[in-house]
Design a protein around this motif. Sequence first.
Motif, PDB file in Angstrom:
ATOM      1  N   ALA A 194       4.833  -9.787  15.683  1.00  0.00           N
ATOM      2  CA  ALA A 194       4.007 -10.872  15.147  1.00  0.00           C
ATOM      3  C   ALA A 194       2.531 -10.471  15.143  1.00  0.00           C
ATOM      4  O   ALA A 194       1.809 -10.759  14.175  1.00  0.00           O
ATOM      5  N   ARG A 195       2.077  -9.800  16.197  1.00  0.00           N
ATOM      6  CA  ARG A 195       0.678  -9.346  16.239  1.00  0.00           C
ATOM      7  C   ARG A 195       0.398  -8.332  15.131  1.00  0.00           C
ATOM      8  O   ARG A 195      -0.646  -8.379  14.472  1.00  0.00           O
ATOM      9  N   LEU A 196       1.332  -7.409  14.913  1.00  0.00           N
ATOM     10  CA  LEU A 196       1.170  -6.419  13.851  1.00  0.00           C
ATOM     11  C   LEU A 196       1.106  -7.099  12.487  1.00  0.00           C
ATOM     12  O   LEU A 196       0.218  -6.817  11.676  1.00  0.00           O
ATOM     13  N   LEU A 197       2.030  -8.013  12.228  1.00  0.00           N
ATOM     14  CA  LEU A 197       2.057  -8.711  10.949  1.00  0.00           C
ATOM     15  C   LEU A 197       0.792  -9.534  10.753  1.00  0.00           C
ATOM     16  O   LEU A 197       0.179  -9.509   9.684  1.00  0.00           O
ATOM     17  N   ASP A 198       0.371 -10.247  11.782  1.00  0.00           N
ATOM     18  CA  ASP A 198      -0.849 -11.052  11.709  1.00  0.00           C
ATOM     19  C   ASP A 198      -2.049 -10.156  11.393  1.00  0.00           C
ATOM     20  O   ASP A 198      -2.866 -10.479  10.530  1.00  0.00           O
ATOM     21  N   SER A 199      -2.130  -9.024  12.051  1.00  0.00           N
ATOM     22  CA  SER A 199      -3.242  -8.091  11.829  1.00  0.00           C
ATOM     23  C   SER A 199      -3.250  -7.585  10.390  1.00  0.00           C
ATOM     24  O   SER A 199      -4.296  -7.560   9.727  1.00  0.00           O
ATOM     25  N   ARG A 200      -2.091  -7.165   9.898  1.00  0.00           N
ATOM     26  CA  ARG A 200      -2.009  -6.651   8.530  1.00  0.00           C
ATOM     27  C   ARG A 200      -2.345  -7.743   7.509  1.00  0.00           C
ATOM     28  O   ARG A 200      -3.032  -7.481   6.515  1.00  0.00           O
ATOM     29  N   MET A 201      -1.856  -8.954   7.760  1.00  0.00           N
ATOM     30  CA  MET A 201      -2.137 -10.047   6.833  1.00  0.00           C
ATOM     31  C   MET A 201      -3.623 -10.395   6.826  1.00  0.00           C
ATOM     32  O   MET A 201      -4.203 -10.674   5.777  1.00  0.00           O
ATOM     33  N   ARG A 202      -4.257 -10.343   7.977  1.00  0.00           N
ATOM     34  CA  ARG A 202      -5.705 -10.607   8.052  1.00  0.00           C
ATOM     35  C   ARG A 202      -6.485  -9.539   7.286  1.00  0.00           C
ATOM     36  O   ARG A 202      -7.454  -9.844   6.583  1.00  0.00           O
ATOM     37  N   GLU A 203      -6.091  -8.278   7.431  1.00  0.00           N
ATOM     38  CA  GLU A 203      -6.762  -7.204   6.699  1.00  0.00           C
ATOM     39  C   GLU A 203      -6.671  -7.436   5.192  1.00  0.00           C
ATOM     40  O   GLU A 203      -7.662  -7.276   4.469  1.00  0.00           O
ATOM     41  N   ALA A 254       4.252  -7.107   4.174  1.00  0.00           N
ATOM     42  CA  ALA A 254       5.621  -6.620   4.381  1.00  0.00           C
ATOM     43  C   ALA A 254       5.850  -5.308   3.642  1.00  0.00           C
ATOM     44  O   ALA A 254       6.460  -4.381   4.183  1.00  0.00           O
ATOM     45  N   LEU A 255       5.352  -5.207   2.418  1.00  0.00           N
ATOM     46  CA  LEU A 255       5.492  -3.959   1.659  1.00  0.00           C
ATOM     47  C   LEU A 255       4.751  -2.810   2.332  1.00  0.00           C
ATOM     48  O   LEU A 255       5.264  -1.689   2.411  1.00  0.00           O
ATOM     49  N   ASN A 256       3.552  -3.069   2.837  1.00  0.00           N
ATOM     50  CA  ASN A 256       2.790  -2.026   3.525  1.00  0.00           C
ATOM     51  C   ASN A 256       3.501  -1.562   4.800  1.00  0.00           C
ATOM     52  O   ASN A 256       3.567  -0.362   5.075  1.00  0.00           O
ATOM     53  N   ILE A 257       4.039  -2.491   5.562  1.00  0.00           N
ATOM     54  CA  ILE A 257       4.746  -2.135   6.794  1.00  0.00           C
ATOM     55  C   ILE A 257       6.026  -1.370   6.464  1.00  0.00           C
ATOM     56  O   ILE A 257       6.354  -0.370   7.115  1.00  0.00           O
ATOM     57  N   ASP A 287       5.073   2.133   5.550  1.00  0.00           N
ATOM     58  CA  ASP A 287       4.767   2.903   6.762  1.00  0.00           C
ATOM     59  C   ASP A 287       6.046   3.356   7.464  1.00  0.00           C
ATOM     60  O   ASP A 287       6.142   4.489   7.937  1.00  0.00           O
ATOM     61  N   LEU A 288       7.028   2.470   7.533  1.00  0.00           N
ATOM     62  CA  LEU A 288       8.301   2.795   8.175  1.00  0.00           C
ATOM     63  C   LEU A 288       9.018   3.925   7.431  1.00  0.00           C
ATOM     64  O   LEU A 288       9.509   4.874   8.049  1.00  0.00           O
ATOM     65  N   LEU A 341       7.297   7.202   8.085  1.00  0.00           N
ATOM     66  CA  LEU A 341       7.608   7.660   9.442  1.00  0.00           C
ATOM     67  C   LEU A 341       9.007   8.255   9.508  1.00  0.00           C
ATOM     68  O   LEU A 341       9.213   9.321  10.095  1.00  0.00           O
ATOM     69  N   GLN A 342       9.974   7.599   8.881  1.00  0.00           N
ATOM     70  CA  GLN A 342      11.341   8.112   8.871  1.00  0.00           C
ATOM     71  C   GLN A 342      11.405   9.456   8.166  1.00  0.00           C
ATOM     72  O   GLN A 342      12.079  10.372   8.636  1.00  0.00           O
ATOM     73  N   ARG A 343      10.704   9.603   7.061  1.00  0.00           N
ATOM     74  CA  ARG A 343      10.694  10.876   6.334  1.00  0.00           C
ATOM     75  C   ARG A 343      10.053  11.979   7.160  1.00  0.00           C
ATOM     76  O   ARG A 343      10.511  13.113   7.140  1.00  0.00           O
ATOM     77  N   SER A 344       8.988  11.655   7.870  1.00  0.00           N
ATOM     78  CA  SER A 344       8.318  12.688   8.658  1.00  0.00           C
ATOM     79  C   SER A 344       9.186  13.139   9.824  1.00  0.00           C
ATOM     80  O   SER A 344       9.106  14.283  10.254  1.00  0.00           O
ATOM     81  N   ARG A 345      10.019  12.284  10.327  1.00  0.00           N
ATOM     82  CA  ARG A 345      10.917  12.654  11.420  1.00  0.00           C
ATOM     83  C   ARG A 345      12.096  13.481  10.942  1.00  0.00           C
ATOM     84  O   ARG A 345      12.644  14.270  11.695  1.00  0.00           O
ATOM     85  N   VAL A 346      12.506  13.306   9.699  1.00  0.00           N
ATOM     86  CA  VAL A 346      13.639  14.050   9.164  1.00  0.00           C
ATOM     87  C   VAL A 346      13.280  15.514   9.022  1.00  0.00           C
ATOM     88  O   VAL A 346      14.069  16.394   9.313  1.00  0.00           O
TER      89      VAL A 346
END
Length: 124
Positions: free
Chosen positions: A33-42, A60-63, A66-67, A70-75
């Motif tokens: 919730a803190r992450l979503l709130d922060s992104r929405m405020r930005e 939601a699209l930005n998050i 990012d996910l 991150l998944q691609r970089s780990r592969v």
Amino acid sequence: MIEEPLQVSIKILEKEYRIACEYHEQDDLRASARLLDSRMREIRQSGRVIGTDRIAVMAALNIAHDLIQLQRSRVGSDGEPGNRLRQLQERINAALSADREGVFEPADEGSDDPPQLDASDERV
């Protein structure tokens, strides 16, 4: 004894929501919730997107983006992580087999320490 879900209160863009979750998940829910709130405020502060619904979708699209990154970089570069792990396992097995056959010699002949494998160029 069956444990009932916990009601957690979170706040996103000054609006309060009550969300049911398991007791052990409440910290992650609050962090989300803190992450979503922060992104929405930005996004709201940028002034380019108007309306809470649109701001929420953009966040939601930005998050999600990012996910995925991150998944691609780990592969890694050679596809499936399982393939890379199998390749590393095969190399380890080959090195151990060679060691048992006496291919590797200890660096110090008087030492009982096992030979060291150099894996400095390896990455997972």
